[in-house]
Design a protein around this motif. Sequence first.
Motif, PDB file in Angstrom:
ATOM      1  N   GLU A 137       1.756  -1.854 -13.472  1.00 41.68           N
ATOM      2  CA  GLU A 137       2.995  -2.276 -14.131  1.00 41.68           C
ATOM      3  C   GLU A 137       3.866  -3.082 -13.171  1.00 41.68           C
ATOM      4  O   GLU A 137       4.505  -4.054 -13.565  1.00 41.68           O
ATOM      5  N   GLU A 138       3.866  -2.682 -11.899  1.00 41.45           N
ATOM      6  CA  GLU A 138       4.653  -3.402 -10.891  1.00 41.45           C
ATOM      7  C   GLU A 138       4.142  -4.835 -10.719  1.00 41.45           C
ATOM      8  O   GLU A 138       4.934  -5.776 -10.654  1.00 41.45           O
ATOM      9  N   GLN A 139       2.822  -4.986 -10.657  1.00 42.24           N
ATOM     10  CA  GLN A 139       2.246  -6.323 -10.488  1.00 42.24           C
ATOM     11  C   GLN A 139       2.523  -7.188 -11.720  1.00 42.24           C
ATOM     12  O   GLN A 139       2.885  -8.357 -11.587  1.00 42.24           O
ATOM     13  N   LYS A 152       5.008  -6.897 -13.801  1.00 43.52           N
ATOM     14  CA  LYS A 152       6.438  -7.217 -13.803  1.00 43.52           C
ATOM     15  C   LYS A 152       6.737  -8.354 -12.836  1.00 43.52           C
ATOM     16  O   LYS A 152       7.477  -9.289 -13.167  1.00 43.52           O
ATOM     17  N   LYS A 153       6.151  -8.284 -11.646  1.00 40.52           N
ATOM     18  CA  LYS A 153       6.374  -9.304 -10.633  1.00 40.52           C
ATOM     19  C   LYS A 153       5.881 -10.683 -11.106  1.00 40.52           C
ATOM     20  O   LYS A 153       6.597 -11.679 -10.987  1.00 40.52           O
ATOM     21  N   LEU A 154       4.672 -10.726 -11.671  1.00 40.72           N
ATOM     22  CA  LEU A 154       4.115 -11.991 -12.157  1.00 40.72           C
ATOM     23  C   LEU A 154       4.914 -12.524 -13.347  1.00 40.72           C
ATOM     24  O   LEU A 154       5.209 -13.726 -13.420  1.00 40.72           O
ATOM     25  N   LEU A 155       5.258 -11.646 -14.267  1.00 41.75           N
ATOM     26  CA  LEU A 155       6.022 -12.080 -15.441  1.00 41.75           C
ATOM     27  C   LEU A 155       7.414 -12.581 -15.055  1.00 41.75           C
ATOM     28  O   LEU A 155       7.904 -13.565 -15.626  1.00 41.75           O
ATOM     29  N   ASN A 156       8.055 -11.924 -14.094  1.00 41.87           N
ATOM     30  CA  ASN A 156       9.361 -12.398 -13.636  1.00 41.87           C
ATOM     31  C   ASN A 156       9.267 -13.796 -13.047  1.00 41.87           C
ATOM     32  O   ASN A 156      10.134 -14.644 -13.290  1.00 41.87           O
ATOM     33  N   ARG A 157       8.213 -14.054 -12.265  1.00 42.62           N
ATOM     34  CA  ARG A 157       8.010 -15.400 -11.715  1.00 42.62           C
ATOM     35  C   ARG A 157       7.862 -16.423 -12.833  1.00 42.62           C
ATOM     36  O   ARG A 157       8.457 -17.495 -12.799  1.00 42.62           O
ATOM     37  N   PHE A 184       3.204 -19.040  -7.668  1.00 36.04           N
ATOM     38  CA  PHE A 184       2.627 -18.111  -8.641  1.00 36.04           C
ATOM     39  C   PHE A 184       1.108 -18.080  -8.491  1.00 36.04           C
ATOM     40  O   PHE A 184       0.494 -17.008  -8.438  1.00 36.04           O
ATOM     41  N   ASN A 185       0.504 -19.273  -8.408  1.00 36.10           N
ATOM     42  CA  ASN A 185      -0.951 -19.353  -8.276  1.00 36.10           C
ATOM     43  C   ASN A 185      -1.451 -18.698  -6.994  1.00 36.10           C
ATOM     44  O   ASN A 185      -2.476 -18.008  -7.002  1.00 36.10           O
ATOM     45  N   ARG A 186      -0.733 -18.892  -5.886  1.00 31.27           N
ATOM     46  CA  ARG A 186      -1.138 -18.269  -4.619  1.00 31.27           C
ATOM     47  C   ARG A 186      -1.104 -16.741  -4.737  1.00 31.27           C
ATOM     48  O   ARG A 186      -2.015 -16.050  -4.281  1.00 31.27           O
ATOM     49  N   GLU A 187      -0.047 -16.233  -5.340  1.00 29.99           N
ATOM     50  CA  GLU A 187       0.085 -14.782  -5.490  1.00 29.99           C
ATOM     51  C   GLU A 187      -1.018 -14.214  -6.378  1.00 29.99           C
ATOM     52  O   GLU A 187      -1.643 -13.198  -6.058  1.00 29.99           O
ATOM     53  N   ALA A 215      -4.237 -11.696  -5.321  1.00 31.13           N
ATOM     54  CA  ALA A 215      -4.500 -10.444  -6.054  1.00 31.13           C
ATOM     55  C   ALA A 215      -5.922 -10.461  -6.617  1.00 31.13           C
ATOM     56  O   ALA A 215      -6.624  -9.437  -6.571  1.00 31.13           O
ATOM     57  N   HIS A 216      -6.340 -11.602  -7.112  1.00 26.93           N
ATOM     58  CA  HIS A 216      -7.691 -11.741  -7.680  1.00 26.93           C
ATOM     59  C   HIS A 216      -8.758 -11.483  -6.617  1.00 26.93           C
ATOM     60  O   HIS A 216      -9.726 -10.750  -6.847  1.00 26.93           O
ATOM     61  N   ILE A 217      -8.568 -12.075  -5.442  1.00 22.59           N
ATOM     62  CA  ILE A 217      -9.534 -11.883  -4.357  1.00 22.59           C
ATOM     63  C   ILE A 217      -9.580 -10.418  -3.935  1.00 22.59           C
ATOM     64  O   ILE A 217     -10.660  -9.838  -3.786  1.00 22.59           O
TER      65      ILE A 217
END
Length: 100
Positions: free
Chosen positions: A16-18, A20-25, A63-66, A70-72
């Motif tokens: 949920e934290e991740q 939230k962070k991505l959606l906020n960006r 956003f893409n870097r973050e 996470a994907h890696i």
Amino acid sequence: MEEKKCCCAKTTSRSEEQKKKLLNRLKRIEGQVRGLQTMIENDAYCNDILIQSSAVSAAMNGFNRELLAAHIHSCVVRDIRDGKDEVVDELIATIQKLMK
């Protein structure tokens, strides 16, 4: 309860934290894009629009870097551990698209 539909064949579970962070960006970026639209509607000076557009591009790159990191750390590592080495080719193709 209605099931969420995804546009993709694969899915990724995120905390949920991740999320939230991505959606906020993305919401901040959405606001920047709306600002660009307003600038066009109000006949803003071209240079000012270009500077704002550059800020949107930089925000998307962040956003893409973050998301890539996470994907890696999650999907790629998991798939390699499971013997799914094709994930490396997928990752290379993704990085090449991001670097265009």
